[in-house]
Design an enzyme around this catalytic site. Structure first.
Site, PDB file in Angstrom:
ATOM      1  CG  ASP A  13      -1.996  -1.059   1.140  1.00 21.35           C
ATOM      2  OD1 ASP A  13      -1.991  -1.846   0.165  1.00 21.35           O
ATOM      3  OD2 ASP A  13      -2.833  -1.126   2.058  1.00 21.35           O
ATOM      4  CG  ASP A  63      12.015   1.026  16.272  1.00 23.26           C
ATOM      5  OD1 ASP A  63      10.866   0.550  16.180  1.00 23.26           O
ATOM      6  OD2 ASP A  63      12.907   0.521  16.976  1.00 23.26           O
ATOM      7  CG  LEU A  85      -0.092   3.256   4.797  1.00 20.97           C
ATOM      8  CD1 LEU A  85       0.238   3.180   3.317  1.00 20.97           C
ATOM      9  CD2 LEU A  85      -1.600   3.312   5.008  1.00 20.97           C
ATOM     10  CB  ALA A  86       4.348   0.884   9.426  1.00 20.87           C
ATOM     11  CB  SER A  89       0.117  -6.516   7.752  1.00 22.00           C
ATOM     12  OG  SER A  89       1.123  -6.829   6.810  1.00 22.00           O
ATOM     13  CE1 TYR A 100       8.557  -6.262  15.976  1.00 13.75           C
ATOM     14  CE2 TYR A 100       7.035  -7.312  14.438  1.00 13.75           C
ATOM     15  CZ  TYR A 100       8.045  -6.401  14.689  1.00 13.75           C
ATOM     16  OH  TYR A 100       8.530  -5.627  13.663  1.00 13.75           O
ATOM     17  CB  SER A 130      -7.442  -4.886   9.107  1.00  9.67           C
ATOM     18  OG  SER A 130      -7.666  -6.170   8.583  1.00  9.67           O
ATOM     19  CD  GLU A 132      -8.432 -11.219   8.839  1.00  8.53           C
ATOM     20  OE1 GLU A 132      -8.719 -11.854   9.877  1.00  8.53           O
ATOM     21  OE2 GLU A 132      -8.506 -11.712   7.701  1.00  8.53           O
ATOM     22  CE1 TYR A 153      -2.634  -6.574  10.799  1.00  7.58           C
ATOM     23  CE2 TYR A 153      -4.704  -7.637  10.224  1.00  7.58           C
ATOM     24  CZ  TYR A 153      -3.787  -6.640  10.017  1.00  7.58           C
ATOM     25  OH  TYR A 153      -3.993  -5.697   9.042  1.00  7.58           O
ATOM     26  CG  HIS A 183      -6.183  -3.596   0.036  1.00  8.45           C
ATOM     27  ND1 HIS A 183      -6.692  -3.760   1.307  1.00  8.45           N
ATOM     28  CD2 HIS A 183      -5.029  -2.903   0.198  1.00  8.45           C
ATOM     29  CE1 HIS A 183      -5.904  -3.195   2.193  1.00  8.45           C
ATOM     30  NE2 HIS A 183      -4.869  -2.684   1.537  1.00  8.45           N
TER      31      HIS A 183
END
Length: 362
Positions: A13, A63, A85-86, A89, A100, A130, A132, A153, A183
């Site tokens: 993305d 970071d 966006l990071a 995923s 993490y 998301s 999800e 996640y 996507h």
């Protein structure tokens, strides 16, 4: 000239969003992870050397675990827009590294929101949420559907979504959530399902792979084309008031259907090559996701143009081109007919492949 900051700029993305924003005349700053191996193949074709005067793309090593570093960057850059966006995923991997995943995907969002608040920035903030998050909630899902996460996640994304709303309502930040359903694209990571399938199709045609092993073939998802979804991200931040939006196609298809479509596009019988194995099943499955994006269609004037079969054709064509196999070519024609000039086949696919092979300037 607007200035934007994008986290995760080297991802699928992030790379498409970078192209879109540069096409719109932005000065663009991207955050990327430091690694001992090259991880910039998706943006190498738009990379500008730091010594080039008047360049508009700037990359920063960073970071998301450091609030102070993010605060300093936001304060010094004073961006007009921030696209976050990071994340870690990969849903299946989140079960293996839940701590993490929670730190980067969940708390990473809070660190950016806190940096905006503490710096006094007027930046508009986009949080990549998301589908999800809906988990086992009944379909179709829209902005009012309760979340029922079924993975670390998804749980981390629900936390990030909620904190974005809290900072919007509590501190008056222009902070919006885009709840994006699946996507995909030729730039999707090779361990994600759709790319795993289309890459296998190309390799089977080339004679370099015999079988493809997958998990649950009956899970259904709402699959769209990633470049169209980054357009929705941009439109969300152009609104005067921050809001949350569901972005998807409104159609759902099973993994089995995607496999069948991709293989048949290359004139292959998928049943000869595909096997389901418990190894790739999640501890908790999400069976059916499908977007009700009525709000986005009305408020953003956004609607997808690339359909389910189009998506499979684009991805198979790209993976065939990547290994030097002649493709049917329908995917190339689809991009020429349906998408804007900033995202034609030569720029979106061929240039990326050349960059990965060290020949982007050719």
């Amino acid at each position: 000239m607007k200035r934007a900051l994008v986290t995760g700029i080297t991802g699928q993305d992030g790379s498409y969003l970078a192209e879109l924003l540069l096409a719109k005349g932005y000065e663009l700053h991207g955050i990327m992870r430091r690694a001992s191996t090259f991880n910039t193949s998706r943006i190498d074709h738009i990379y500008e050397d730091p010594s080039v005067p008047e360049r508009r793309l700037h990359l920063h090593y960073g970071d998301l675990a450091s609030t102070e570093w993010i605060l300093n960057l936001v304060y010094s850059l004073a961006p007009d827009e921030i696209y976050h966006l990071a994340a870690q995923s990969h849903v299946k991997v989140s079960f293996d590294i839940p701590e993490y995943t929670g730190d980067v995907t969940g708390l990473g969002t809070v660190r950016i929101l806190e940096a905006i608040r503490r710096s006094g920035s007027r930046a508009r903030f986009y949080q990549a949420s998301s589908s999800e998050m809906y988990g086992s909630a009944p379909a179709p899902q829209n902005e009012q559907t309760p979340f029922e996460p079924r993975s670390p996640y998804a749980a981390a994304k629900v936390y990030a979504y909620s904190m974005t709303r809290i900072y919007r309502d509590g501190y008056g930040l222009h902070a919006s959530n885009g709840i994006l359903f699946n996507h995909e694209s030729p730039r999707r990571g090779e361990t994600f399902l759709t790319r795993k399938v289309t890459r296998a199709v190309a390799r089977i045609v080339a004679g370099s792979q015999d079988m493809l092993y997958l998990g649950n073939l009956e899970a259904s998802r709402d699959w769209g084309y990633a470049p169209e979804y980054v357009e929705a991200m941009w439109r969300i931040l152009q609104l005067d008031h921050a809001e949350d939006f569901v972005i998807g196609t409104g159609e759902t298809h099973s993994v089995r259907e995607f496999v069948q479509t991709a293989f048949s596009y290359a004139d292959l019988d998928w049943q000869k090559y595909v096997r389901s194995t418990d190894r790739y099943y999640r501890p908790l499955e999400v069976n059916r996701l499908v977007a009700d994006c009525t709000k986005a269609r009305a408020a953003l004037d956004w609607a997808p143009r690339v359909g389910f079969e189009d998506l499979a054709a684009i991805m198979v064509d790209a993976d065939m081109e990547a290994i030097g196999v002649k493709s049917p070519g329908k995917g190339k024609r689809i991009l020429e007919e349906k998408l804007g000039r900033w995202h034609q086949w030569h720029l979106a696919v061929t240039k990326c492949l050349q960059a990965a092979q060290g020949g982007a300037s050719e």
